[in-house]
Design a protein around this motif. Structure first.
Motif, PDB file in Angstrom:
ATOM      1  N   SER A  28       0.829  -1.215   0.000  1.00 22.15           N
ATOM      2  CA  SER A  28       0.000   0.000   0.000  1.00 22.15           C
ATOM      3  C   SER A  28       0.859   1.259   0.000  1.00 22.15           C
ATOM      4  O   SER A  28       0.528   2.242  -0.672  1.00 22.15           O
ATOM      5  N   GLU A  29       1.949   1.224   0.735  1.00 17.42           N
ATOM      6  CA  GLU A  29       2.848   2.383   0.783  1.00 17.42           C
ATOM      7  C   GLU A  29       3.538   2.585  -0.557  1.00 17.42           C
ATOM      8  O   GLU A  29       3.614   3.706  -1.058  1.00 17.42           O
ATOM      9  N   ARG A  30       4.046   1.511  -1.142  1.00 15.21           N
ATOM     10  CA  ARG A  30       4.743   1.629  -2.435  1.00 15.21           C
ATOM     11  C   ARG A  30       3.827   2.157  -3.531  1.00 15.21           C
ATOM     12  O   ARG A  30       4.248   2.917  -4.392  1.00 15.21           O
ATOM     13  N   ALA A  61      -9.464   1.672  -6.091  1.00 14.41           N
ATOM     14  CA  ALA A  61      -9.879   0.265  -6.084  1.00 14.41           C
ATOM     15  C   ALA A  61      -8.769  -0.640  -5.552  1.00 14.41           C
ATOM     16  O   ALA A  61      -9.026  -1.592  -4.813  1.00 14.41           O
ATOM     17  N   MET A  62      -7.528  -0.341  -5.905  1.00 14.65           N
ATOM     18  CA  MET A  62      -6.423  -1.193  -5.482  1.00 14.65           C
ATOM     19  C   MET A  62      -6.251  -1.197  -3.955  1.00 14.65           C
ATOM     20  O   MET A  62      -5.802  -2.183  -3.384  1.00 14.65           O
ATOM     21  N   PHE A  63      -6.609  -0.108  -3.287  1.00 21.00           N
ATOM     22  CA  PHE A  63      -6.590  -0.076  -1.819  1.00 21.00           C
ATOM     23  C   PHE A  63      -7.493  -1.176  -1.270  1.00 21.00           C
ATOM     24  O   PHE A  63      -7.116  -1.931  -0.374  1.00 21.00           O
ATOM     25  N   TRP A  64      -8.691  -1.272  -1.833  1.00 18.20           N
ATOM     26  CA  TRP A  64      -9.661  -2.264  -1.355  1.00 18.20           C
ATOM     27  C   TRP A  64      -9.273  -3.676  -1.777  1.00 18.20           C
ATOM     28  O   TRP A  64      -9.553  -4.644  -1.063  1.00 18.20           O
TER      29      TRP A  64
END
Length: 130
Positions: free
Chosen positions: A90-92, A100-103
């Protein structure tokens, strides 16, 4: 339905409730900040909260203390690394809740934790259930 199937389903439900509290209600600011660093005392504490919750669950299900200690150590290592992987990813990617990619990362993290509980339930049936 065989009795042990009901017991396994109850065990999985108890682990779900434990997970809800440990992952979403009992995290402190220390546990939530700076999670992309590998050596992170907050993540270690967070994984410890999970282990304590699981230990209580397995005690209620009559597991021997030796089984609980071994399983607790394994759960701590696995939980610590699952959370580290999600935090680093998530940091990178500089993810935030509007993406969407967070979820997807959150869902993958949670699925890995759930698979861990299935493995723990299997271990209980194989090594600890009466």
């Amino acid at each position: 339905m065989p009795d042990y199937v009901g017991s396994v389903l109850l065990l999985l439900c108890a682990l779900q409730v434990k997970h809800l509290f440990a992952d979403f209600f009992l995290q402190t600011p220390k546990m939530l900040s700076g999670r992309c660093a590998y050596v992170h005392a907050g993540r270690a504490q967070h994984a410890g909260v999970h282990v304590i919750g699981s230990a209580i669950v397995f005690l209620l299900f009559g597991a021997p203390v030796t089984f609980i200690l071994v399983l607790g150590l394994l759960e701590w290592v696995v939980h610590f690394h699952i959370d580290f992987g999600k935090a680093r990813f998530s940091e990178r990617k500089k993810l935030n809740p509007q993406q969407a990619m967070f979820w997807q990362a959150m869902g993958s993290d949670q699925a890995l934790h759930q698979l861990t509980y299935i493995a723990m339930a299997w271990a209980w049936v194989k090594y600890a259930a009466m």
